[in-house]
Design a protein around this motif. Structure first.
Motif, PDB file in Angstrom:
ATOM      1  N   VAL A  80       8.480  -2.688   8.162  1.00 19.25           N
ATOM      2  CA  VAL A  80       8.045  -2.549   6.781  1.00 19.25           C
ATOM      3  C   VAL A  80       8.536  -1.208   6.258  1.00 19.25           C
ATOM      4  O   VAL A  80       8.241  -0.165   6.821  1.00 19.25           O
ATOM      5  CB  VAL A  80       6.516  -2.632   6.703  1.00 19.25           C
ATOM      6  N   VAL A  81       9.320  -1.274   5.209  1.00 24.70           N
ATOM      7  CA  VAL A  81       9.886  -0.034   4.697  1.00 24.70           C
ATOM      8  C   VAL A  81       9.242   0.311   3.364  1.00 24.70           C
ATOM      9  O   VAL A  81       8.566  -0.506   2.758  1.00 24.70           O
ATOM     10  CB  VAL A  81      11.414  -0.152   4.513  1.00 24.70           C
ATOM     11  N   ARG A  92       1.034  -7.833  -9.104  1.00 24.95           N
ATOM     12  CA  ARG A  92       2.288  -8.572  -8.921  1.00 24.95           C
ATOM     13  C   ARG A  92       3.499  -7.645  -9.067  1.00 24.95           C
ATOM     14  O   ARG A  92       4.537  -7.862  -8.449  1.00 24.95           O
ATOM     15  CB  ARG A  92       2.384  -9.716  -9.926  1.00 24.95           C
ATOM     16  N   VAL A  93       3.346  -6.630  -9.895  1.00 26.40           N
ATOM     17  CA  VAL A  93       4.485  -5.757 -10.147  1.00 26.40           C
ATOM     18  C   VAL A  93       4.978  -5.105  -8.855  1.00 26.40           C
ATOM     19  O   VAL A  93       6.171  -4.851  -8.684  1.00 26.40           O
ATOM     20  CB  VAL A  93       4.110  -4.686 -11.205  1.00 26.40           C
ATOM     21  N   ILE A  94       4.071  -4.888  -7.914  1.00 29.43           N
ATOM     22  CA  ILE A  94       4.445  -4.175  -6.687  1.00 29.43           C
ATOM     23  C   ILE A  94       5.446  -5.015  -5.871  1.00 29.43           C
ATOM     24  O   ILE A  94       6.377  -4.482  -5.271  1.00 29.43           O
ATOM     25  CB  ILE A  94       3.179  -3.810  -5.863  1.00 29.43           C
ATOM     26  N   ALA A  95       5.233  -6.326  -5.892  1.00 25.46           N
ATOM     27  CA  ALA A  95       6.144  -7.197  -5.147  1.00 25.46           C
ATOM     28  C   ALA A  95       7.520  -7.208  -5.793  1.00 25.46           C
ATOM     29  O   ALA A  95       8.550  -7.088  -5.112  1.00 25.46           O
ATOM     30  CB  ALA A  95       5.577  -8.612  -5.090  1.00 25.46           C
ATOM     31  N   GLN A  99       3.171   5.729  -3.320  1.00 27.07           N
ATOM     32  CA  GLN A  99       4.336   6.427  -3.857  1.00 27.07           C
ATOM     33  C   GLN A  99       4.281   6.459  -5.386  1.00 27.07           C
ATOM     34  O   GLN A  99       4.546   7.495  -6.002  1.00 27.07           O
ATOM     35  CB  GLN A  99       5.573   5.667  -3.378  1.00 27.07           C
ATOM     36  N   ILE A 100       3.929   5.301  -5.980  1.00 29.87           N
ATOM     37  CA  ILE A 100       3.819   5.234  -7.444  1.00 29.87           C
ATOM     38  C   ILE A 100       2.729   6.191  -7.926  1.00 29.87           C
ATOM     39  O   ILE A 100       2.894   6.909  -8.919  1.00 29.87           O
ATOM     40  CB  ILE A 100       3.524   3.786  -7.890  1.00 29.87           C
ATOM     41  N   ASP A 101       1.616   6.211  -7.194  1.00 31.59           N
ATOM     42  CA  ASP A 101       0.501   7.100  -7.503  1.00 31.59           C
ATOM     43  C   ASP A 101       0.975   8.553  -7.495  1.00 31.59           C
ATOM     44  O   ASP A 101       0.697   9.321  -8.417  1.00 31.59           O
ATOM     45  CB  ASP A 101      -0.589   6.886  -6.449  1.00 31.59           C
ATOM     46  N   ALA A 102       1.705   8.898  -6.435  1.00 31.91           N
ATOM     47  CA  ALA A 102       2.176  10.268  -6.274  1.00 31.91           C
ATOM     48  C   ALA A 102       3.142  10.656  -7.382  1.00 31.91           C
ATOM     49  O   ALA A 102       3.259  11.826  -7.743  1.00 31.91           O
ATOM     50  CB  ALA A 102       2.848  10.426  -4.914  1.00 31.91           C
ATOM     51  N   GLU A 103       3.857   9.667  -7.911  1.00 30.97           N
ATOM     52  CA  GLU A 103       4.818   9.937  -8.993  1.00 30.97           C
ATOM     53  C   GLU A 103       4.133   9.873 -10.353  1.00 30.97           C
ATOM     54  O   GLU A 103       4.783   9.699 -11.377  1.00 30.97           O
ATOM     55  CB  GLU A 103       5.982   8.946  -8.915  1.00 30.97           C
ATOM     56  N   LYS A 104       2.815   9.948 -10.348  1.00 32.02           N
ATOM     57  CA  LYS A 104       1.991   9.953 -11.565  1.00 32.02           C
ATOM     58  C   LYS A 104       2.073   8.637 -12.328  1.00 32.02           C
ATOM     59  O   LYS A 104       1.991   8.610 -13.565  1.00 32.02           O
ATOM     60  CB  LYS A 104       2.376  11.130 -12.476  1.00 32.02           C
ATOM     61  N   GLY A 105       2.213   7.563 -11.591  1.00 36.18           N
ATOM     62  CA  GLY A 105       2.192   6.238 -12.210  1.00 36.18           C
ATOM     63  C   GLY A 105       0.774   5.721 -12.252  1.00 36.18           C
ATOM     64  O   GLY A 105      -0.164   6.414 -11.858  1.00 36.18           O
ATOM     65  N   PRO A 106       0.588   4.510 -12.734  1.00 43.86           N
ATOM     66  CA  PRO A 106      -0.748   3.929 -12.777  1.00 43.86           C
ATOM     67  C   PRO A 106      -1.308   3.759 -11.365  1.00 43.86           C
ATOM     68  O   PRO A 106      -0.574   3.465 -10.430  1.00 43.86           O
ATOM     69  CB  PRO A 106      -0.531   2.575 -13.465  1.00 43.86           C
ATOM     70  N   ALA A 136       0.837  -1.200   0.000  1.00 46.30           N
ATOM     71  CA  ALA A 136       0.000   0.000   0.000  1.00 46.30           C
ATOM     72  C   ALA A 136       0.874   1.254   0.000  1.00 46.30           C
ATOM     73  O   ALA A 136       0.629   2.207  -0.759  1.00 46.30           O
ATOM     74  CB  ALA A 136      -0.931  -0.015   1.201  1.00 46.30           C
ATOM     75  N   VAL A 137       1.918   1.242   0.820  1.00 51.43           N
ATOM     76  CA  VAL A 137       2.802   2.402   0.899  1.00 51.43           C
ATOM     77  C   VAL A 137       3.500   2.634  -0.435  1.00 51.43           C
ATOM     78  O   VAL A 137       3.579   3.756  -0.954  1.00 51.43           O
ATOM     79  CB  VAL A 137       3.846   2.202   2.031  1.00 51.43           C
TER      80      VAL A 137
END
Lengths: 67, 771
Positions: free
Chosen positions: B765-766, B734-737, B720-727, B715-716
């Motif tokens: 959890v980092v 699976r990509v997150i892992a 971050q990906i969202d904030a960086e204008k990612g999908p 989730a964290v």
């Protein structure tokens, strides 16, 4: 000057073993090439050339093994 | 299947006294099983080489990964193991069995021990190949080269190998030829050594039916893998093929082998020396230096026995060289043995550390392997196939002229494969280590060292395709011959006496040199040098087999025991901690997609590498690495510290979705499916449980909370990906892992040291690389 010192602390050991092993290697090569193709060797080397007749089938007759 | 009118040798009532001679037994050979293995060899040869051409095309253009068809099963990372396993275990494997089943019966003058075991062996082996061809594209892999097959298939391999061993060793007991011919020694070495190597490298802890973790970690796993990997070359691609050479070359040349004495010397030296050589695959890695040096020295020594074998082969043709010009079968054998000589010279060369510093991770290794595989293994097989075909199918070969054509197509194919790939290896290796006048890397962008290779890769496609065309031509020729076979095969019945019990070898004769003519030790050497003691062994298969087993096992233990016992070789690093649950899942995806086939995780302590990738890799960084993922070829850059060099999650999302978006010119396959597929959080606990069983210090609550912990970290990272204008919505994909795992790589060394607790704990959890 002990033998252990000579072997471990000087280059004598390294050079001596190089010479010994090189001489041994040459000896083996000569021995293989000069004397390796006669007598019982020639007979065993023919095993694959005959598909159905054993080359050294039996033992009880000493003829089969003495050569 | 052909009906056989054969007689069993033992207790055969048909045995009859002939004159005053011994009782004769009647027997025939089982050529039906040889025909089966021969046809399987051709079938799998075509399949394996076809996959080879496909993955060669993929390195030219990722179009051929076929992801545009919606296929995630045909990427390079998944098909490369399929290619290697198919050509090694399916093509070369079936060829080995063809040779062993045909020649052993005739060399031992007996039928295979059991017709049933022969068929169990044949069909079992083909089923294993099919299982491999299905599971490898599905991403089920142990991630160790030539040992990728998952544990249930491994068990099947071992069982079928035992069937083969019983069937083969049983023949030694029922043989009618007293002395074992040299080819049989090489077969014995194969049967014994492969069993030992395969079992001990494949010891794993299953997490499910399709997933397992090596019981060894890091340095130790790397050592075991290359002890296995190099000796798979030795005992699967060398000893059985030398056995093949010792049988089929004298047959084709119609003259005995050059020197039987040379065969004794080079057989035992090969068996004794090969087993030590594995660590030369790990020069300058975190493997302890003593192991690396031992591997180098024994590899250098191997040059001599290898050339002993080559010379014995080539000199067998003395006085018959004029026939080589007109007989394409002899041409195949001569070129094969020549390639054996070149490869076994190049092997010791590549194992020299300073040469290896240049060649390792480059295409040089690929060229070396293919000189051996296409030249030595492939051409030995083709020579054997063409020699056997008219004998097995009892009709002349359908198109004699095609045999010579195949030889030339194959030879040109080999040259067009290896020459550009040698050039590619040298080019890339030199570019990686090139510094400009200011002392800065001349080619800091890895991609520059890839795009320059594309022309070479095109030529390889041509060379590989020619070689494949030769294989197909061979297949058509053999099928045409097969179609002209007689309605029933003639099965000759032979007669020979059984081996007598109570046999006594003639006593070892005394010295031939007169007493006092030479020093005493010279007379002793003379007696020894007559090798009568070896002749005695040749009549005692059990003793011979045990001696080979001892040679292989004892030599192995000289390296294995210190690798596992010397704690000082692997210095623990306090900040290196086990992966988090999400990272474990990501590592599983890394393994599944076969990333290790193109990316190393091992930075060598060479300036060019530390400049490019960062601090060199330490043994202590891999203590939780089951299996090790150091890799052996950098088609892409090293990833050991990618979490530091590329810490932005969004970069990885874009890169994995379509590599050319971030890296123009990249030949990496796209992985868009990772962005769509949902991650199964519930199986992570199983994986951690299995990892815990092999020594990773997870606590009960770590395993119990695996899914929740992974979701929290995901989730964290997704935010971050969202904030960086990612999908959006990547938190359960699976990509997150995979990205969590990539961002973790190489970051442990920089973590602040926390006060060590009694039981090691997971790090909190980092947020991946954003710390």
């Amino acid at each position: 000057m002990s033998a252990a010192y000579l072997l471990a602390e000087t280059s004598f050991g390294a050079i001596a073993s190089l010479l010994i092993f090189f001489a041994m290697f040459i000896g083996i090569v000569v021995w293989i090439l000069v004397a390796g193709r006669s007598g019982r060797w020639a007979r065993d080397a023919r095993i694959p050339l005959d598909d159905d007749k054993p080359v050294t089938p039996r033992s009880t007759d000493s003829q089969g093994t003495k050569r | 299947m052909t009906a056989f009118a054969h007689n069993t040798p033992s207790g055969n009532p048909a045995g009859f006294p002939s004159g005053s001679g011994p009782l004769l037994e009647r027997f025939s050979y089982d050529d039906d099983i040889v025909r089966k293995f021969l046809l399987a060899t051709i079938l799998w040869g075509v399949v394996g080489m076809l996959v080879g051409v496909l993955i060669a095309l993929q390195l030219v253009d990722s179009y051929f990964d076929l992801s545009w068809l919606g296929s995630k099963w045909t990427s390079f990372g998944r098909l490369r193991p399929l290619h290697t396993n198919a050509v090694i275990f399916a093509f070369a494997g079936n060829a080995i069995f063809t040779a062993v089943y045909y020649s052993s019966q005739r060399l031992l003058k007996t039928r295979m021990f059991s017709d049933v075991l022969s068929r169990v062996h044949f069909w079992g082996w083909q089923l294993i190949i099919v299982a491999a061809a299905v599971t490898l594209p599905l991403g089920m892999t142990q991630a160790k080269e030539y040992a990728e097959l998952e544990w249930p298939i491994d068990i099947a391999v071992v069982l079928v190998w035992v069937v083969f061993a019983v069937n083969f060793l049983g023949m030694l007991a029922t043989r009618r030829e007293r002395h074992l011919y040299v080819a049989i020694w090489f077969y014995i070495a194969t049967v014994i050594a492969i069993a030992v190597l395969y079992i001990f490298n494949n010891l794993v802890m299953p997490a499910s039916w399709t997933k397992s973790y090596s019981i060894y970690a890091g340095v130790q796993d790397a050592f075991m893998q290359w002890w296995y990997g190099h000796n798979a070359v030795a005992f699967f691609l060398t000893t059985p093929f030398l056995g093949m050479m010792y049988y089929f070359l004298p047959k084709a040349a119609e003259r005995p082998v050059f020197s039987y004495r040379l065969s004794i010397v080079h057989f035992w030296t090969i068996v004794f020396l090969y087993i030590w050589a594995g660590p030369h695959h790990l020069h300058y890695t975190a493997l302890p230096e003593w192991a690396s040096t031992l591997g180098m020295l024994f590899s250098l020594m191997l040059w001599m026995p290898s050339w002993g074998g080559m010379l014995n082969g080539l000199l067998t043709l003395r006085g018959a060289w004029h026939r080589v010009a007109s007989d394409p079968i002899l041409k195949f054998f001569v070129v094969a043995i020549t390639f054996y000589g070149m490869s076994t010279f190049e092997g010791p060369l590549l194992s020299v550390k300073s040469v290896n510093a240049l060649s390792h991770y480059t295409d040089w290794t690929i060229a070396h392997v293919h000189a051996g595989a296409l030249g030595w293994v492939g051409f030995m097989v083709f020579g054997m196939i063409y020699w056997l075909t008219p004998r097995l199918f009892q009709t002349p070969i359908a198109r004699q002229s095609w045999v010579g054509l195949h030889f030339w197509i194959g030879t040109i194919g080999i040259l067009l494969y290896i020459i550009p790939i040698y050039a590619a290896g040298l080019t890339q290796g030199l570019m990686w280590r090139s510094f400009n006048a200011q002392g800065v890397l001349e080619y800091p962008q890895f991609i520059e060292t890839v795009t320059v290779l594309i022309p070479f890769y095109w030529i390889r496609v041509v060379g590989g395709s020619l070689y494949l065309a030769g294989m197909i031509l061979c297949g058509i020729n053999i099928l045409m011959t097969w179609s002209k076979r007689p309605s029933t095969y003639d099965v000759p019945v032979y007669e020979a006496p059984a081996l007598a019990r109570g046999f006594r070898e003639a006593p070892i004769p005394g010295p031939r040199l007169p007493e006092n003519s030479v020093p005493h030790f010279v007379r002793k050497i003379d007696v020894f040098a007559q090798l009568r003691w070896h002749r005695k062994w040749e009549g005692m298969p059990l003793v011979f087999t045990v001696l080979v087993l001892l040679a292989v096992v004892i030599a192995s233990l000289f390296q294995i025991i210190p690798i596992f016992a010397r704690k000082s070789d692997i210095v623990a690093i306090a900040t290196v901690t086990p992966l988090t649950p999400l990272e474990v899942a990501g590592r599983d995806i890394y393994v599944e997609e076969g990333c290790v086939n193109c990316h190393s995780q091992m930075i060598r302590p060479l300036r060019a590498e530390t400049e490019r990738y960062g601090e060199y890799s330490k043994a202590g960084e891999f203590v939780y690495d089951h299996p090790f993922l150091w890799g052996s070829r950098r088609i892409g850059p090293d990833l050991a510290r990618v979490g530091k060099s590329l810490p932005q999650a969004i970069w990885h999302v874009r890169h994995l979705n379509r590599p050319t978006d971030t890296t123009p010119g990249s030949i990496m396959p796209p992985f868009p499916h990772l962005l769509d597929e949902t991650l199964d959080f519930n199986v992570i606990g199983n994986s951690m449980d299995a990892l815990r069983a092999v020594g990773v210090p997870y606590r009960d609550e770590d395993v119990a909370n695996a899914a929740a912990s992974a979701r929290a970290q995901a989730a964290v990272l997704a935010q971050q990906i969202d904030a960086e204008k990612g999908p959006a919505g990547t938190e359960d994909k699976r990509v997150i892992a995979l990205i969590a795992y990539l961002l973790r790589l190489g970051t442990d060394l920089d973590k602040p040291l926390t006060v060590p607790t009694a039981s090691p704990t997971l790090p909190p959890v980092v947020t991946g690389g954003s710390q």
